[in-house]
Design a protein around this motif. Structure first.
Motif, PDB file in Angstrom:
ATOM      1  N   ARG A 158      15.288  -3.282  16.484  1.00  0.00           N
ATOM      2  CA  ARG A 158      14.638  -2.095  15.933  1.00  0.00           C
ATOM      3  C   ARG A 158      13.388  -2.488  15.143  1.00  0.00           C
ATOM      4  NH1 ARG A 158      17.058   2.106  18.666  1.00  0.00           N
ATOM      5  NH2 ARG A 158      19.342   1.817  18.648  1.00  0.00           N
ATOM      6  N   LYS A 159      12.381  -1.606  15.169  1.00  0.00           N
ATOM      7  CA  LYS A 159      11.143  -1.883  14.450  1.00  0.00           C
ATOM      8  C   LYS A 159      11.315  -1.692  12.948  1.00  0.00           C
ATOM      9  CE  LYS A 159       8.040  -0.713  18.274  1.00  0.00           C
ATOM     10  NZ  LYS A 159       6.949   0.189  18.748  1.00  0.00           N
ATOM     11  N   GLN A 160      12.049  -0.672  12.548  1.00  0.00           N
ATOM     12  CA  GLN A 160      12.225  -0.389  11.128  1.00  0.00           C
ATOM     13  C   GLN A 160      13.694  -0.129  10.812  1.00  0.00           C
ATOM     14  OE1 GLN A 160       8.823   1.655   8.971  1.00  0.00           O
ATOM     15  NE2 GLN A 160       8.832   2.821  10.882  1.00  0.00           N
ATOM     16  N   MET A 207       0.846  -1.185   0.000  1.00  0.00           N
ATOM     17  CA  MET A 207       0.000   0.000   0.000  1.00  0.00           C
ATOM     18  C   MET A 207       0.887   1.242   0.000  1.00  0.00           C
ATOM     19  SD  MET A 207      -3.007   1.065   2.672  1.00  0.00           S
ATOM     20  CE  MET A 207      -1.876   1.192   4.051  1.00  0.00           C
ATOM     21  N   PHE A 208       0.649   2.144  -0.932  1.00  0.00           N
ATOM     22  CA  PHE A 208       1.458   3.366  -1.042  1.00  0.00           C
ATOM     23  C   PHE A 208       0.825   4.471  -0.196  1.00  0.00           C
ATOM     24  CE2 PHE A 208       2.771   7.349  -3.026  1.00  0.00           C
ATOM     25  CZ  PHE A 208       4.134   7.156  -3.093  1.00  0.00           C
ATOM     26  N   ASN A 209       1.628   5.088   0.673  1.00  0.00           N
ATOM     27  CA  ASN A 209       1.160   6.136   1.573  1.00  0.00           C
ATOM     28  C   ASN A 209       1.816   7.450   1.175  1.00  0.00           C
ATOM     29  OD1 ASN A 209       1.084   7.970   3.890  1.00  0.00           O
ATOM     30  ND2 ASN A 209       0.240   6.206   5.023  1.00  0.00           N
ATOM     31  N   GLU A 210       1.020   8.375   0.591  1.00  0.00           N
ATOM     32  CA  GLU A 210       1.589   9.625   0.082  1.00  0.00           C
ATOM     33  C   GLU A 210       2.214  10.460   1.191  1.00  0.00           C
ATOM     34  OE1 GLU A 210      -0.518  11.000  -3.981  1.00  0.00           O
ATOM     35  OE2 GLU A 210      -1.512  11.566  -2.116  1.00  0.00           O
ATOM     36  N   LYS A 240       3.544  -1.121   4.692  1.00  0.00           N
ATOM     37  CA  LYS A 240       2.791  -2.348   4.925  1.00  0.00           C
ATOM     38  C   LYS A 240       1.534  -2.059   5.756  1.00  0.00           C
ATOM     39  CE  LYS A 240       6.305  -4.381   6.837  1.00  0.00           C
ATOM     40  NZ  LYS A 240       7.178  -5.413   7.460  1.00  0.00           N
ATOM     41  N   LYS A 241       0.677  -3.052   5.892  1.00  0.00           N
ATOM     42  CA  LYS A 241      -0.572  -2.889   6.615  1.00  0.00           C
ATOM     43  C   LYS A 241      -0.350  -2.526   8.079  1.00  0.00           C
ATOM     44  CE  LYS A 241      -3.371  -5.893   3.668  1.00  0.00           C
ATOM     45  NZ  LYS A 241      -4.217  -7.109   3.614  1.00  0.00           N
ATOM     46  N   ASN A 242       0.780  -2.978   8.652  1.00  0.00           N
ATOM     47  CA  ASN A 242       1.055  -2.670  10.063  1.00  0.00           C
ATOM     48  C   ASN A 242       1.618  -1.258  10.256  1.00  0.00           C
ATOM     49  OD1 ASN A 242       3.654  -2.906   9.109  1.00  0.00           O
ATOM     50  ND2 ASN A 242       4.182  -4.710  10.335  1.00  0.00           N
TER      51      ASN A 242
END
Length: 526
Positions: A180-182, A1-4, A46-48
């Motif tokens: 780390r989360k990301q 999913m792309f989040n602008e 991602k969805k999360n």
């Protein structure tokens, strides 16, 4: 999913930097290719709610602005991502190289009022600290022995191909970001001057290429490689723009035109032009005997099992007991195939192998696992292993003769001679021939090997250690164009290639049709 919104965040942050100057004193401008890469890397969510990508691999020629991009991304993660206690490392082969990105980041901070007030610079330690988030950017060099236990938020590898070994890469990637989360790993590099294709830089390049070409499905990797294809016309300006997305912005087209003009008239400058301007991985070693492309193009598609029972010559190079020792099996054209075929055997002592890896900068331990070389116990090559291999060759193949160097070989060859000849009839004696390691002894064999390879009349099995040896050979040439390999001038080991030349030399001395020479016995000195 792309989040602008997520996609715009890093770009908006980097837009702050364009109001200042970059490290080179020029206005920092976010170019389209940089915007595209950043948007995709940070914009896929991602969805999360976490980013899809963790690895960004960007391979691009020099002077395209990768240092400024790396500095900007480091600063983004330091102050704009909201990470507490973040650890951001700028990694290079040495601190001086890593300092290039650090100095670009410092320049950006100094030109931005908000960053100047928020961040602290510790020049003596090459650190940038954010007191609000208790995060930092720190320069790290390749002395990897002290790097265990780090919990990086972001690792920026600059010029990965220049790393002396894979140790730092392994330490800072394998499990390093699990807390780390990301976590983010960013590789910003040019192509390498790595004709052996043995470096961690080449390994990661190949992985990234396979991700791009969808040979590997790795959803956390985003890879972009800007280069001129090997088959491209390197003198075409269209190709230059393809390889250099910042051409016309950070790179002056007139300068490239002048470089190309010089490269047309100099093989050495052409090599440099291909490497640094067109981002091609260099395939030719300076002053080497023959190009590695010739070795690669003559790899055979046959199986070694097809050669059992076939006539062959053996070439031996004992070299130093602490280095490589090599045995080459050379099969002349005969029933079943029309070209010369080559098999490689080599040995290295176990106790010095790790040390040799650091000295020679090649993965001996990996080559052992791939069965390209064999390890013998102890700190010197155990010649019993070599003797056993020679005896096995005599029982497995129809050996015509053994060609050996003169260095410390007579004890071994006398034992071999006794074992293989004592039960044979006089007419079946197999001669062992000493090949002088001189121009007189080696020049003809080298020229014949070159001819056979270039005409497609000789092929060999795939063996990365043999390939490395082949590319290492430098030669001495006299006024009559006679030549011999120079061990003391060659970069890295050349023992497998020397054994190969010895095998060709004895094949020229004792061709199959000359049956009468088989009646000779013992060591024959020429």
């Amino acid at each position: 999913m792309f989040n602008e919104e997520k996609a715009r965040l890093p770009i908006n942050f980097i837009e702050l930097l364009k109001h200042g100057d970059d490290f080179y004193g020029q206005p920092f401008t976010l170019l389209k290719w940089q915007s595209d890469v950043i948007s995709e890397f940070y914009g896929e969510i991602k969805k999360n709610g976490y980013r899809r990508y963790q690895y960004l691999y960007l391979e691009i020629p020099k002077k395209n602005g990768k240092s400024e991009l790396a500095a900007a991304l480091g600063l983004y993660h330091l102050v704009a991502e909201g990470q507490m206690n973040g650890e951001i490392y700028i990694v290079a082969a040495d601190k001086e190289n890593a300092g290039i990105i650090y100095r670009a980041a410092v320049s950006m901070i100094e030109q931005n009022e908000y960053l100047t007030e928020r961040l602290k610079i510790r020049e003596s330690r090459k650190e940038i600290i954010d007191p609000e988030s208790k995060s930092f950017i720190k320069v790290m060099s390749s002395e990897a022995y002290s790097k265990h236990g780090y919990k990086p938020t972001v690792v920026i590898f600059d010029e990965l191909h220049a790393q002396p070994n894979r140790e730092l890469w392994d330490i800072l990637t394998f499990g390093a970001g699990s807390a780390r989360k990301q976590p983010v790993w960013i590789v910003l590099t040019t192509a390498g001057d790595d004709p052996d294709k043995a470096s961690i830089g080449w390994e990661v390049h190949e992985y990234a290429r396979k991700v791009i070409e969808k040979e590997i499905d790795d959803t956390i990797w985003l890879a972009r490689i800007f280069c001129a294809p090997e088959t491209a016309d390197i003198w075409s300006e269209e190709v230059w723009y393809q390889a250099n997305p910042s051409l016309g912005h950070t790179i002056d087209i007139e300068k490239v035109r002048q470089e190309a003009l010089s490269a047309r008239n100099s093989p050495a400058l052409e090599k440099k032009f291909r490497w640094l301007r067109l981002n091609q991985w260099v395939e030719l070693k300076s002053f080497s005997w023959l190009p590695l492309t010739l070795f690669d193009s003559t790899a055979g598609s046959w199986s070694s099992s097809e050669l059992i029972g076939k006539k062959c010559y053996l070439g031996l190079d004992l070299s130093s007991t602490t280095d490589l020792t090599a045995l080459v099996l050379l099969f002349p054209p005969q029933d079943g195939f029309n070209e010369w075929r080559v098999l490689f055997l080599a040995w290295i002592p176990s106790e010095s192998m790790r040390e040799r890896e650091h000295i020679d900068h090649v993965p001996y331990s990996r080559w052992v696992k791939q069965k390209y070389i064999e390890v013998t116990p102890g700190d010197v090559v155990d010649y019993e292993y070599v003797e056993t291999a020679i005896i096995q060759a005599f029982s497995k193949y129809d050996v015509i003769s053994l060609g050996t160097d003169q260095w410390n070989s007579r004890n071994l060859t006398q034992r071999v001679d006794k074992q293989v000849n004592e039960h044979r009839a006089t007419s079946e004696k197999i001669p062992i021939v000493e090949i002088p390691q001189s121009m007189a002894g080696m020049s003809l064999a080298m020229k014949e090997t070159e001819r056979l390879l270039k005409t497609g009349e000789m092929s060999h099995e795939i063996n990365d250690c043999a390939r490395w040896n082949f590319g290492n050979v430098k030669v001495s040439v006299d006024g009559n164009e006679n030549m011999k390999p120079m061990k003391n001038k060659s970069t890295g080991r050349i023992d497998i290639t020397v054994a190969w030349i010895n095998a060709v030399a004895v094949a020229l001395l004792l061709p199959i049709k000359k049956k009468s020479v088989y009646e000779e016995r013992g060591v024959r000195v020429i």
